[in-house]
Design an enzyme around this catalytic site. Structure first.
Site, PDB file in Angstrom:
ATOM      1  N   ASP A  87       0.856  -1.282  -0.056  1.00 34.42           N
ATOM      2  CA  ASP A  87       0.234   0.095   0.040  1.00 34.42           C
ATOM      3  C   ASP A  87       0.930   1.321  -0.108  1.00 34.42           C
ATOM      4  O   ASP A  87       0.923   2.033   0.918  1.00 34.42           O
ATOM      5  CB  ASP A  87      -1.043  -0.156   1.313  1.00 34.42           C
ATOM      6  N   HIS A 111       9.290  -0.393   9.303  1.00 30.56           N
ATOM      7  CA  HIS A 111       8.404  -1.371   9.245  1.00 30.56           C
ATOM      8  C   HIS A 111       8.514  -2.413   8.026  1.00 30.56           C
ATOM      9  O   HIS A 111       9.098  -3.592   8.437  1.00 30.56           O
ATOM     10  CB  HIS A 111       7.067  -0.897   9.378  1.00 30.56           C
TER      11      HIS A 111
HETATM   12  O1  RIB Z   1       2.009  -0.565  10.777  1.00 32.26           O
HETATM   13  C1  RIB Z   1       3.035  -0.182   9.978  1.00 32.26           C
HETATM   14  C2  RIB Z   1       2.457  -0.682   8.702  1.00 32.26           C
HETATM   15  O2  RIB Z   1       1.402   0.266   8.302  1.00 32.26           O
HETATM   16  C3  RIB Z   1       3.330  -0.435   7.573  1.00 32.26           C
HETATM   17  O3  RIB Z   1       2.908  -1.421   6.599  1.00 32.26           O
HETATM   18  C4  RIB Z   1       3.034   0.940   6.910  1.00 32.26           C
HETATM   19  O4  RIB Z   1       3.436   1.044   5.752  1.00 32.26           O
HETATM   20  C5  RIB Z   1       1.540   0.877   7.236  1.00 32.26           C
HETATM   21  O5  RIB Z   1       0.917   0.182   6.084  1.00 32.26           O
HETATM   22 CA    CA Z   2       2.800  -1.086   4.148  1.00 36.58          CA
END
Ligand code: RIB
Ligand code: CA
Length: 315
Positions: A10, A241
């Site tokens: 995303d 992340h």
């Molecule tokens: O919580 C972090 C996640 O949420 C990551 O994938 C960031 O890109 C959002 O999608």
């Molecule tokens: Ca993400």
């Protein structure tokens, strides 16, 4: 031979970093990007995925457009205060000359997995809707997927979307419960580790210094994202992340793990989206007959960050 992966994404600032990290890693063969709502609506996720592949000089990689809404409820909406109105730090990239393939994300995943049984690893770094829809379309993908290495969830730490839940899982808890319950090999790279992977100010500045089209793009989009971490976590840098899932593929020794079955809170109350591993000695009824999930619990942050930066340097 390079490991074939499909990144379900995303994009998203940290998604862009993860996609580039994967593309710069010779051990990985990115055979497609599939898109999903989350940081942005799915139509913008698709536009951004195409743009990112243009920047990377990889227009050969197909992009498949994913679900516009979660399985059970309408999408709650994007997070421009984290990733910008355009999902890319408000840099407003030109549109790509290319289009998504004429197949849904779920269809693309099923076709690829069934054509290459046992060879493909799915790397979802957004809500798990497309993966659950692919399982619904062809349940045998569970047997024929090599591994699912996902960014999402929180085993024993607080959430980030709510006090209980991590954003990717909170955006579609029903889909996540399906994915954690299917008979395949799932690795959960969640907030237990990603909130301990810290790129400090000097690491962030390194992107501008490296000076290739991918790192220049990351350097341009990071200031907006970094402000979010400063305002909300009081840190002078970012937590890493989505790239942590890529790092797991490259070097799982960066992580310590436990193996437990996982359920997801699908109530419509304050706990919605919380991932619950069966942590005690007992495995009560809701967790019975569910596969063990590999849950990352600890991480070597410095080694992970250096791995990512080295790959971006071409080392
Ligand atoms: O919580 C972090 C996640 O949420 C990551 O994938 C960031 O890109 C959002 O999608
Ligand atoms: Ca993400």
């Amino acid at each position: 031979m390079a490991q074939k992966i499909i990144i379900d994404t995303d994009p998203g600032v940290d998604d862009a970093m993860a996609i580039f990290f994967a593309l710069r890693s010779p051990e990985l063969d990115v055979i497609g990007l599939t898109t999903i709502f989350g940081n942005v609506h799915t139509h913008l996720a698709t536009v951004n995925a195409l743009r990112l592949l243009d920047i990377a000089g990889r227009p050969d990689i197909p992009v498949a457009h994913g679900a516009d809404d979660p399985l059970a409820v309408p999408f709650g909406g994007p997070v421009p205060f984290v990733h910008g109105d355009d999902g890319q730090g408000n840099v407003n990239l030109p549109p790509s000359p290319r289009k998504a393939v004429n197949q849904s994300a779920a269809q693309f995943i099923v076709e690829q997995v069934m054509a290459h049984p046992g060879e493909i690893t799915l790397v979802p770094v957004g809500p798990l809707t497309n993966i659950a829809l692919a399982l619904r379309l062809e349940p045998r993908i569970a047997q024929h997927t090599k591994q699912v290495v996902l960014m999402g969830g929180n085993a024993i730490v607080p959430g980030n979307a709510t006090p209980c839940a991590e954003a990717n899982i909170h955006n579609d808890p029903e889909a996540a419960d399906v994915v954690f319950g299917a008979p395949w090999d799932v690795v959960m790279v969640g907030l237990d580790v990603t909130h301990n992977v810290y790129m400090e100010a000097d690491d962030v500045a390194e992107y501008a210094r490296i000076g290739n089209p991918m790192t220049e793009h990351v350097a341009a989009i990071l200031p907006h994202y970094r402000k979010y971490f400063g305002d909300n976590y009081g840190i002078d840098g970012i937590y890493v992340h989505d790239s942590s899932a890529i790092a797991y593929l490259l070097d799982p020794t960066l992580f310590e793990t436990i193996r437990r079955p996982v359920r997801v809170d699908c109530t419509h109350d304050i706990g919605r989206g919380k991932t619950w591993p069966a942590l005690g000695e007992r495995v009560d009824a809701p967790w019975q007959n569910r596969p063990d999930v590999t849950i990352c619990t600890k991480v070597d942050s410095q080694r992970l960050v250096q791995l990512e930066l080295n790959r971006m340097r071409g080392v």
